[in-house]
Design an enzyme around this catalytic site. Structure first.
Site, PDB file in Angstrom:
ATOM      1  N   LYS A 179       0.863  -1.188   0.000  1.00 31.43           N
ATOM      2  CA  LYS A 179       0.000   0.000   0.000  1.00 31.43           C
ATOM      3  C   LYS A 179       0.895   1.232   0.000  1.00 31.43           C
ATOM      4  O   LYS A 179       1.655   1.463   0.919  1.00 31.43           O
ATOM      5  CB  LYS A 179      -0.909  -0.014   1.235  1.00 31.43           C
ATOM      6  CG  LYS A 179      -2.207   0.769   1.064  1.00 31.43           C
ATOM      7  CD  LYS A 179      -2.048   2.282   0.888  1.00 31.43           C
ATOM      8  CE  LYS A 179      -1.466   2.934   2.115  1.00 31.43           C
ATOM      9  NZ  LYS A 179      -1.392   4.442   1.933  1.00 31.43           N
ATOM     10  N   GLU A 386       8.243  15.233  17.299  1.00 32.16           N
ATOM     11  CA  GLU A 386       8.778  15.064  15.950  1.00 32.16           C
ATOM     12  C   GLU A 386       8.103  16.067  15.013  1.00 32.16           C
ATOM     13  O   GLU A 386       6.889  16.038  14.813  1.00 32.16           O
ATOM     14  CB  GLU A 386       8.536  13.644  15.447  1.00 32.16           C
ATOM     15  CG  GLU A 386       9.203  13.376  14.115  1.00 32.16           C
ATOM     16  CD  GLU A 386       9.054  11.940  13.648  1.00 32.16           C
ATOM     17  OE1 GLU A 386      10.018  11.408  13.082  1.00 32.16           O
ATOM     18  OE2 GLU A 386       7.972  11.357  13.858  1.00 32.16           O
TER      19      GLU A 386
END
Length: 486
Positions: A179, A386
């Site tokens: 995917k 992050e």
């Protein structure tokens, strides 16, 4: 890559097939904001077809039952074709996600080639069967392919992460549904063409471009035996939750907030030149990027000036220009995220040493200047969260013990490095920090060793024999006492 690239079919079970849905993914250039490609958006019905093809190929087809030499031959052809077409792959990826082309050749295409090559070497010598002396008699321990693999890859290094999952899966005898991200589906058509021409049997591989909703459907599909996912921590938690319904095996390679520890005895120029490329790597969109740089407090300003000079030297612009050192972020949302964190950092009291906004000379594109904050405290959000953009923090410390504490004070544990004149001292620091990959006076991710995270940076390993083993089940066969057969 200037012309619009259009694909009307999906690669399902080894064949180009009409999609069952009508939705289309429009691929947007992060440099111009204009379309560069269109592909079908895979539907749930397409997932059902792909998983059914993989299931049949695994349960009844020749691939899991082929000899190791037969699988090695096919995968070698895949690897060789990737090598032959690496410039095409690199240019296609740069046009989609903004990675500078010169970087893309090495860190996108050739790095993927290295992953395929490393797994070929590992597969040749892997112990698929071994005899052991058991407590109740002799044992035969076998490693057998885990089954149907759902491999979900992100947009930042699409071929590299695809190789990290497909190479071991295919060599181990698994079948797979890959995917790919809606931001970067175009290069996957090159990979599909390569795999088809290499002679993969029908059903062994499908490639589906789709969004998160369809990804979740694939991850939770009852026909899937293992999920290998690379992405954010939040998405990884959801993958694990959904896959758990079927007790599917899971490997998660998630986020990072890695520290580069520069010790007091390090040569300044060597350390700065060594760290800087990995601080702003892939436009800051890399989970292993060295985004927290720890420096001796007494030399903070000296290091700030040196790293600011490195940031200023990066040419910002068209990712397909060979001179470009920093390209645009993949999407407007990523640009907005980075700019929001720059604002947050200033509000928290950190000082902008370099960058801090959009490049003034670029009228379009999702650009953010390479930004360096100085005087950062590890409690600040810009040091703990992050950002996934070109925003780097300089954190001062007083002694080595404090440096190790700061490096380790993170919910992440993916990567890191240490820079010192004393290699043994550096190795000692590396042993003390809880992170999955650590480099001494260099930075690398070696495809023959295990790569993965501690803490919230993931579960399981990729690369090396450890990563290869993630695609195999262990079977114990009890043999009769005294058996001396082959």
């Amino acid at each position: 890559m200037t012309e619009l690239v259009e694909h009307g079919k999906l690669f399902i079970g080894g064949r180009m097939t009409d999609p069952l849905g009508t939705d289309v993914i429009e691929v947007i250039s992060p440099h111009t904001g204009r379309p560069v490609g269109r592909v079908p958006h895979a539907s749930r019905a397409d997932v059902d077809r792909a998983v059914a093809a993989a299931r049949t190929a695994f349960d009844e087809g020749p691939w899991p039952r082929a000899s190791l030499e037969e699988r090695l031959a096919v995968v070698t052809r895949v690897k060789d074709a990737i090598g032959a077409r690496h410039e095409e792959l690199a240019r296609t990826i740069s046009a989609q996600n903004g990675t500078p082309y010169t970087t893309s050749v090495m860190m996108q295409a050739l790095a993927a080639l290295m992953v395929w090559d490393a797994n070929l070497a590992i597969a040749r010598d892997f112990p698929y069967e071994e005899r052991r002396a058991g407590a109740l008699g002799p044992l035969l321990v076998r490693r057998e392919p885990v089954g149907v693999v759902a491999a979900v890859v992100p947009w930042n290094v699409p071929q590299f992460t695809a190789a990290a999952k497909l190479a071991p899966a295919l060599l181990a005898g698994c079948t797979a549904v890959l995917k790919v991200s809606p931001e970067t589906p175009l290069d996957s058509y090159v990979l599909a063409d390569i795999c088809r021409e290499a002679g993969l049997p029908d059903g062994v591989l499908s490639i589906l471009p789709a969004d998160r909703e369809v990804s979740e459907y694939l991850v939770g599909h009852p026909g899937v035996d293992k999920v290998s996912f690379t992405g954010s921590v939040a998405a990884g938690r959801r993958v694990m939750e959904v896959a758990a319904r079927n007790l599917s095996r899971v490997t998660l390679e998630l986020g990072g907030k890695s520290a580069a520890v520069i010790l007091p005895d390090a040569d300044l120029e060597t350390a700065v030149k060594g760290v800087a490329p990995w601080a702003w790597m892939l436009n800051g969109q890399a989970c292993v990027a060295q985004t927290r740089i720890l420096v001796p407090r007494a030399r903070h300003d000296e290091y700030a000036e040196a790293f600011a000079a490195e940031a200023a030297a990066l040419k910002i612009g068209d990712p397909l220009d060979a001179e470009t050192g920093l390209g645009p972020l993949v999407a407007e949302r990523q640009q907005r995220r980075s700019l929001d964190y720059i604002r947050i950092g200033q509000e928290e009291g950190a000082k902008i040493v370099a960058g801090g906004g959009r490049p003034a000379h670029l009228e379009h594109g999702w650009y953010v200047e390479p930004t360096l904050f100085g005087g950062v405290d590890n409690s600040m959000r810009i040091a703990r969260e992050e950002i996934f953009g070109p925003v780097v923090c300089l954190l001062p410390y007083d002694d080595e013990d404090e440096a190790v504490r700061i490096a380790d004070d993170s919910e992440y544990g993916l990567s890191g490095s240490v820079w010192t004149a004393d290699t043994e001292r550096g190795i000692d620091v590396a042993r003390r920090v809880r992170t999955g990959t650590f480099s001494v006076n260099t930075f690398s991710v070696d495809m023959l060793g295990p790569f993965g995270g501690y803490k919230n940076s993931g579960i399981g390993r990729e690369f090396g024999p450890e990563g290869y083993g993630e695609y195999l089940e262990h079977k114990m066969i009890h043999l009769p006492a005294g058996y001396e057969g082959a």
